[in-house]
Enzyme design. Structure first.
Site, PDB file in Angstrom:
ATOM      1  N   SER A 116      -7.457  -1.879  10.430  1.00  0.00           N
ATOM      2  CA  SER A 116      -7.567  -3.182   9.567  1.00  0.00           C
ATOM      3  C   SER A 116      -9.083  -3.768   9.804  1.00  0.00           C
ATOM      4  O   SER A 116      -9.969  -3.540  11.043  1.00  0.00           O
ATOM      5  CB  SER A 116      -6.849  -4.495  10.024  1.00  0.00           C
ATOM      6  OG  SER A 116      -7.094  -5.768   9.448  1.00  0.00           O
ATOM      7  N   TYR A 127      -2.984 -10.034  15.812  1.00  0.00           N
ATOM      8  CA  TYR A 127      -2.823  -8.709  14.744  1.00  0.00           C
ATOM      9  C   TYR A 127      -4.287  -8.006  14.919  1.00  0.00           C
ATOM     10  O   TYR A 127      -3.693  -6.631  14.834  1.00  0.00           O
ATOM     11  CB  TYR A 127      -2.857  -9.580  13.322  1.00  0.00           C
ATOM     12  CG  TYR A 127      -3.008  -8.628  12.108  1.00  0.00           C
ATOM     13  CD1 TYR A 127      -2.044  -7.540  12.048  1.00  0.00           C
ATOM     14  CD2 TYR A 127      -4.198  -8.375  11.485  1.00  0.00           C
ATOM     15  CE1 TYR A 127      -1.943  -6.624  10.985  1.00  0.00           C
ATOM     16  CE2 TYR A 127      -4.000  -7.554  10.555  1.00  0.00           C
ATOM     17  CZ  TYR A 127      -3.169  -6.555  10.030  1.00  0.00           C
ATOM     18  OH  TYR A 127      -3.321  -5.682   9.339  1.00  0.00           O
ATOM     19  N   LEU A 129       1.545   3.333   7.909  1.00  0.00           N
ATOM     20  CA  LEU A 129       1.341   2.109   7.521  1.00  0.00           C
ATOM     21  C   LEU A 129       2.303   1.033   8.196  1.00  0.00           C
ATOM     22  O   LEU A 129       1.812  -0.221   8.020  1.00  0.00           O
ATOM     23  CB  LEU A 129       1.272   1.965   6.175  1.00  0.00           C
ATOM     24  CG  LEU A 129       0.642   3.222   5.421  1.00  0.00           C
ATOM     25  CD1 LEU A 129       0.823   3.027   3.873  1.00  0.00           C
ATOM     26  CD2 LEU A 129      -1.077   2.951   5.777  1.00  0.00           C
ATOM     27  N   ILE A 158       0.703  -1.230  -0.066  1.00  0.00           N
ATOM     28  CA  ILE A 158       0.034  -0.034   0.011  1.00  0.00           C
ATOM     29  C   ILE A 158       0.947   1.257   0.060  1.00  0.00           C
ATOM     30  O   ILE A 158       0.507   2.269  -0.684  1.00  0.00           O
ATOM     31  CB  ILE A 158      -1.144  -0.032   1.286  1.00  0.00           C
ATOM     32  CG1 ILE A 158      -1.933  -1.355   1.289  1.00  0.00           C
ATOM     33  CG2 ILE A 158      -1.955   1.243   1.284  1.00  0.00           C
ATOM     34  CD1 ILE A 158      -2.607  -1.458   2.438  1.00  0.00           C
TER      35      ILE A 158
END
Length: 379
Positions: A129, A190, A83, A13
């Site tokens: 996310s 995560y 990011l 990204i």
């Protein structure tokens, strides 16, 4: 704001965002540690992502866990797009400290510096996310309300009962789009780290006069993503398997779904968050609003690549994986004017066209599975 720092800017990204911002005449600095898992041991030779930005941005090789690297990168910056993160739901379940130190620790270090040291930063945009939603949002006709199932149990999945459950509901639940105000209940390490990243940024930045924006990206794909990383990116994992003439192992029953969003749409949405004041203080889903099942993904890739390999629907499963999730993107559409330009069919065609121009990568999928088996996370 003309000076933009992108952490993780050599990633999938980040590199695409950097190139688009450079084309729009922004001054872009990239801070990236060039992780071998993504870029290989010699990035100049093995990383198309890194090479795509190497001579276009001010590049700093460093890590978000280093205060010195942050201080170097932050000089003169107007906006930070954060990011940089360890990614991979499965891997996060056994490399816990690594994920927490990088994702949460790196973000905390950034905010500590912004709070206590003079700087010129006016906005922080952070990547969350879809993993923070866990099993996503459903509607129960029996209860006449939206419900949020908790993580599926090993007992149920071992009996090949893969659908989510909710107390008091005997009838199947109806999957609906996940809105930004849906319950946050991640089912992986995560997911927890991405949740905390967003919470930290939105909590701290307003207290020190900095605008905050966060994005909950769905499953991002497209030309340029790593084809050698076996821990994240189902499209790249399947493509590399197919290119190596190896069969595809479909987890569960193949009907698990994800919202696959093309990289160009993700970049456009992120730039809207940088440029628009209307974005300030908000969390946005970025997806297509369409759920696609994994079996369809495998069959489509085999057809598009023109290589016939066997598909096995194995019933295997990974603890921490979710069953379904797709985004409701109404907020980004209404507040930012975001509209996805790529559907799954067009996106896959563009992705496959790019894959066919790349050198076939070593298939490390089986190695990643063995690691999970040893940790008791793969059944």
């Amino acid at each position: 704001m003309k000076n933009i720092l992108i952490t993780g800017g050599a990633g999938f990204i980040g590199s695409n965002l950097a190139k688009k911002l450079v084309d729009k005449n922004y001054n872009v600095t990239v801070l990236d540690n060039l992780s071998p898992q993504i870029h290989g041991e010699n990035p100049i030779v093995t990383s198309p992502l890194y090479n795509s930005i190497r001579n276009k941005v001010h590049f700093i090789k460093g890590t978000v866990t280093s205060k010195e690297d942050w201080l170097t990168a932050l000089e003169g910056q107007d906006c930070i797009v954060h990011l940089a993160a360890e990614t991979g739901t499965g891997q996060s379940m056994y490399e816990i400290k690594k994920y927490v130190d990088t994702n949460i620790g790196g973000t905390a270090l950034l905010l500590d510096i912004l709070t206590n040291i003079k700087h010129s930063v006016k906005k922080v945009v952070v990547a969350e996310s879809r993993a923070i939603y866990g099993e996503g949002r459903y509607y129960s006709e029996e209860l006449n309300q939206y419900v949020y199932p908790t993580a599926r149990t090993e007992d149920s999945m071992s009996k090949e009962d893969f659908e989510v459950k909710y107390p008091g509901c005997r009838k199947p639940l109806k999957l609906v789009g996940t809105t930004e105000d849906s319950l946050v209940h991640p089912t992986s390490v995560y997911g927890i780290t991405k949740q905390v990243q967003g919470q930290l940024v939105h909590l701290v930045c307003p207290t020190i006069g900095i605008a905050s924006v966060s994005y909950r990206y769905q499953n991002v794909y497209g030309p340029g993503q790593s084809l050698s990383n076996p821990y994240t990116g189902i499209l790249s994992i399947f493509s590399t398997r197919i290119k190596n003439r190896n069969g595809i192992n479909i987890f569960e029953d193949g009907h698990e779904t994800r919202d696959f969003v093309y990289i160009d749409d993700v970049v456009d949405a992120t730039i809207l968050g940088i440029e628009k004041e209307e974005a300030n203080g908000h969390v946005f889903n970025v997806g297509t609003g369409v759920a696609t099942d994994v079996l369809t993904v495998a069959k489509t890739l085999i057809k598009e690549l023109g290589i016939d390999v066997p598909i096995t629907i194995s019933g295997n499963y990974r603890l921490g994986d979710i069953r379904h999730n797709y985004a409701d993107i109404s907020l980004a559409r209404n507040l930012l004017g975001f509209e996805p330009k790529w559907n799954f069919a067009n996106g896959i065609s563009a992705f496959v066209k790019w894959v066919n121009t790349q050198e076939v990568q070593e298939d490390k999928y089986e190695i990643s599975i063995e690691e999970m088996k040893k940790k008791g996370l793969y059944k």
